[in-house]
Design an enzyme around this catalytic site. Structure first.
Site, PDB file in Angstrom:
ATOM      1  N   HIS A  67      -1.936  -6.145  -6.449  1.00  0.00           N
ATOM      2  CA  HIS A  67      -0.753  -6.428  -6.010  1.00  0.00           C
ATOM      3  C   HIS A  67       0.307  -6.854  -7.194  1.00  0.00           C
ATOM      4  O   HIS A  67       0.239  -7.916  -7.648  1.00  0.00           O
ATOM      5  CB  HIS A  67      -0.563  -7.519  -4.919  1.00  0.00           C
ATOM      6  CG  HIS A  67       0.497  -7.470  -3.889  1.00  0.00           C
ATOM      7  ND1 HIS A  67       1.786  -7.040  -4.391  1.00  0.00           N
ATOM      8  CD2 HIS A  67       0.837  -8.094  -2.768  1.00  0.00           C
ATOM      9  CE1 HIS A  67       2.519  -7.191  -3.395  1.00  0.00           C
ATOM     10  NE2 HIS A  67       2.117  -7.784  -2.279  1.00  0.00           N
ATOM     11  N   GLN A 108      -6.795  -5.109  -0.956  1.00  0.00           N
ATOM     12  CA  GLN A 108      -5.515  -5.445  -2.024  1.00  0.00           C
ATOM     13  C   GLN A 108      -5.944  -6.876  -2.885  1.00  0.00           C
ATOM     14  O   GLN A 108      -6.050  -7.790  -2.041  1.00  0.00           O
ATOM     15  CB  GLN A 108      -4.077  -5.413  -1.223  1.00  0.00           C
ATOM     16  CG  GLN A 108      -3.208  -5.636  -2.447  1.00  0.00           C
ATOM     17  CD  GLN A 108      -1.609  -5.943  -1.474  1.00  0.00           C
ATOM     18  OE1 GLN A 108      -1.444  -7.015  -0.883  1.00  0.00           O
ATOM     19  NE2 GLN A 108      -0.786  -5.051  -1.640  1.00  0.00           N
ATOM     20  N   ALA A 132       3.685  -6.213  -7.017  1.00  0.00           N
ATOM     21  CA  ALA A 132       5.185  -6.266  -6.510  1.00  0.00           C
ATOM     22  C   ALA A 132       5.485  -7.586  -6.024  1.00  0.00           C
ATOM     23  O   ALA A 132       4.750  -8.429  -5.727  1.00  0.00           O
ATOM     24  CB  ALA A 132       5.194  -4.981  -5.654  1.00  0.00           C
ATOM     25  N   HIS A 133       6.603  -7.468  -5.443  1.00  0.00           N
ATOM     26  CA  HIS A 133       7.276  -8.430  -4.599  1.00  0.00           C
ATOM     27  C   HIS A 133       7.349  -9.934  -4.762  1.00  0.00           C
ATOM     28  O   HIS A 133       7.442 -10.932  -4.274  1.00  0.00           O
ATOM     29  CB  HIS A 133       6.498  -8.431  -3.232  1.00  0.00           C
ATOM     30  CG  HIS A 133       6.451  -7.224  -2.606  1.00  0.00           C
ATOM     31  ND1 HIS A 133       5.518  -7.039  -1.386  1.00  0.00           N
ATOM     32  CD2 HIS A 133       7.166  -6.038  -2.701  1.00  0.00           C
ATOM     33  CE1 HIS A 133       5.910  -5.771  -0.949  1.00  0.00           C
ATOM     34  NE2 HIS A 133       7.042  -5.028  -1.848  1.00  0.00           N
ATOM     35  N   TYR A 170       5.205 -11.401  -7.301  1.00  0.00           N
ATOM     36  CA  TYR A 170       3.727 -12.046  -7.286  1.00  0.00           C
ATOM     37  C   TYR A 170       3.382 -12.079  -8.813  1.00  0.00           C
ATOM     38  O   TYR A 170       4.229 -11.827  -9.616  1.00  0.00           O
ATOM     39  CB  TYR A 170       2.601 -11.585  -6.329  1.00  0.00           C
ATOM     40  CG  TYR A 170       3.090 -11.868  -4.782  1.00  0.00           C
ATOM     41  CD1 TYR A 170       3.103 -13.037  -4.369  1.00  0.00           C
ATOM     42  CD2 TYR A 170       3.169 -10.849  -4.053  1.00  0.00           C
ATOM     43  CE1 TYR A 170       3.345 -13.195  -3.122  1.00  0.00           C
ATOM     44  CE2 TYR A 170       3.729 -10.869  -2.697  1.00  0.00           C
ATOM     45  CZ  TYR A 170       3.778 -12.206  -2.275  1.00  0.00           C
ATOM     46  OH  TYR A 170       4.267 -12.319  -0.849  1.00  0.00           O
TER      47      TYR A 170
END
Length: 378
Positions: free
Chosen positions: A181, A107, A183-184, A186
């Protein structure tokens, strides 16, 4: 009682999409471990991933790894995916997983403006390289992260180059693809989210514009690696510092976000929810992974408390063990065709043999999850 026949029938089928060929539908979800001193994964990290492959996990997605950009990371205990020493460590990881019969992707990660201070630094310390689309960290009005400066065109080019460099390294080392990545909260998600993206140029405003930077990076990776190298994008509505956040409140809005990313070259969407069994929009039982698949026609991975009774926050706030749960919902949603693969996080962290035990019908032998498992690399 769990319908084991249905669960095994859904999880233990081969998966083939383009150049990605998996023995089954069980994915190890990425989980940050903070156990790579000086940003280098050691033999213990290689053994950790190999154990999951030996126990029947079809695809491993590694913990987040920092791409080749000076603002990508915020810890010297999280592995890089660049530099001679780190890449030598990752070569041992991928070789071990392949020898055990598994598949693996790194990732690739850039934290943007949700960087934690490094050891010895005061909260609020930012380097000139730590940037976001509008210099805003976002989150509930109680900002746990400092705001920074908006990204310039040169910043975007440098971040994109870092992702391309790390993706090429993954391909060269023999990984089976890469996951970005997104998501979340970032870096890519900071562009997607209207709270952190207030730009007035072609990267701000409508959702299609907010998808533009991620699409440019995806397209650049595909051009560098060739179209046959699989690329997964992880997305979420929620942020680590704002569980109520939503990028899209309707399927039409989600379509506006996802279609430019498909056009750029996303092969699979990895859709993160805190609870995978919860519907994403009113009027349909489908979760976020279901909607991503329905809208784009691309396969999707569901993740979010798969295999456990309760979500991550609940287990962190309670000393009680989280027992296996929601397995019938998992089988039913996969049988309905909502999503293609199931990413297991905490259940696989505490029990390397989770997949093998499910395949053998040994539900009673599954190890309950407790937060203490976060401190081990078993």
């Amino acid at each position: 009682m769990t319908d084991l026949d249905a669960l095994r029938r859904m999880l233990f089928r081969p998966f083939d999409h383009g150049a990605l060929h998996l023995a089954n539908r069980v994915v190890m979800a990425p989980m940050t471990r903070w156990m790579s001193p000086d940003n280098v994964p050691g033999p213990d990290v290689a053994a950790y991933y190999r154990r999951r492959a030996e126990n029947g996990v079809g695809l491993i997605i590694t913990e987040g790894t920092f791409v080749a950009h000076p603002g990508a990371g915020d810890s010297d205990r999280i592995p890089n995916f660049h530099g001679e020493a780190a890449l030598a460590g990752w070569k041992a990881v991928v070789d071990g997983v392949h020898e055990a019969g598994g598949a693996i992707m790194p990732q690739l990660w850039h934290v943007g403006l949700v960087a934690q201070p490094k050891e010895g630094e005061a909260r609020g310390t930012l380097t000139p390289h730590q940037v976001g689309p509008s210099g805003l960290a976002g989150g509930l009005g109680i900002r746990p992260y400092p705001d920074g400066r908006p990204m310039t065109g040169a910043d975007m080019e440098a971040v994109a180059a870092g992702f391309v460099e790390s993706a090429l390294a993954a391909q060269r080392l023999g990984f089976d693809g890469v996951e970005l990545h997104g998501a979340h909260g970032y870096i890519f998600d900071q562009f997607f989210w209207d709270e952190t993206n207030r730009r007035e140029d072609g990267y701000g405003g409508p959702l299609a514009n907010r998808a533009r930077f991620a699409a440019e990076v995806i397209r650049a990776i595909k051009q560098a690696t060739g179209p046959g190298f699989p690329l997964v994008l992880r997305i979420s509505q929620w942020k680590q510092h704002d569980y109520r956040a939503r990028l899209a409140t309707t399927p039409a809005m989600l379509e506006e976000l996802l279609l430019p990313l498909v056009d750029a070259g996303v092969d699979l969407f990895h859709c993160s929810q805190r609870r995978f069994w919860e519907p994403e929009f009113e009027g349909s039982p489908m979760n976020l992974a279901g909607w991503a698949k329905a809208i784009t026609g691309r396969p999707s991975i569901a993740v979010g408390s798969i295999g456990l009774e309760v979500d991550f926050l609940s287990t962190m706030l309670s000393p009680q063990a989280s027992r296996p749960g929601h397995l019938d919902e998992l089988a039913g949603m996969m049988e309905r065709g909502d999503f293609d693969l199931a990413a297991v996080g905490r259940a696989l962290l505490v029990d390397p043999a989770w997949a093998r035990k499910i395949e053998r019908g040994e539900i009673d032998a599954l190890i309950p999850y407790t937060p203490e498992a976060l401190g081990t690399l078993s």
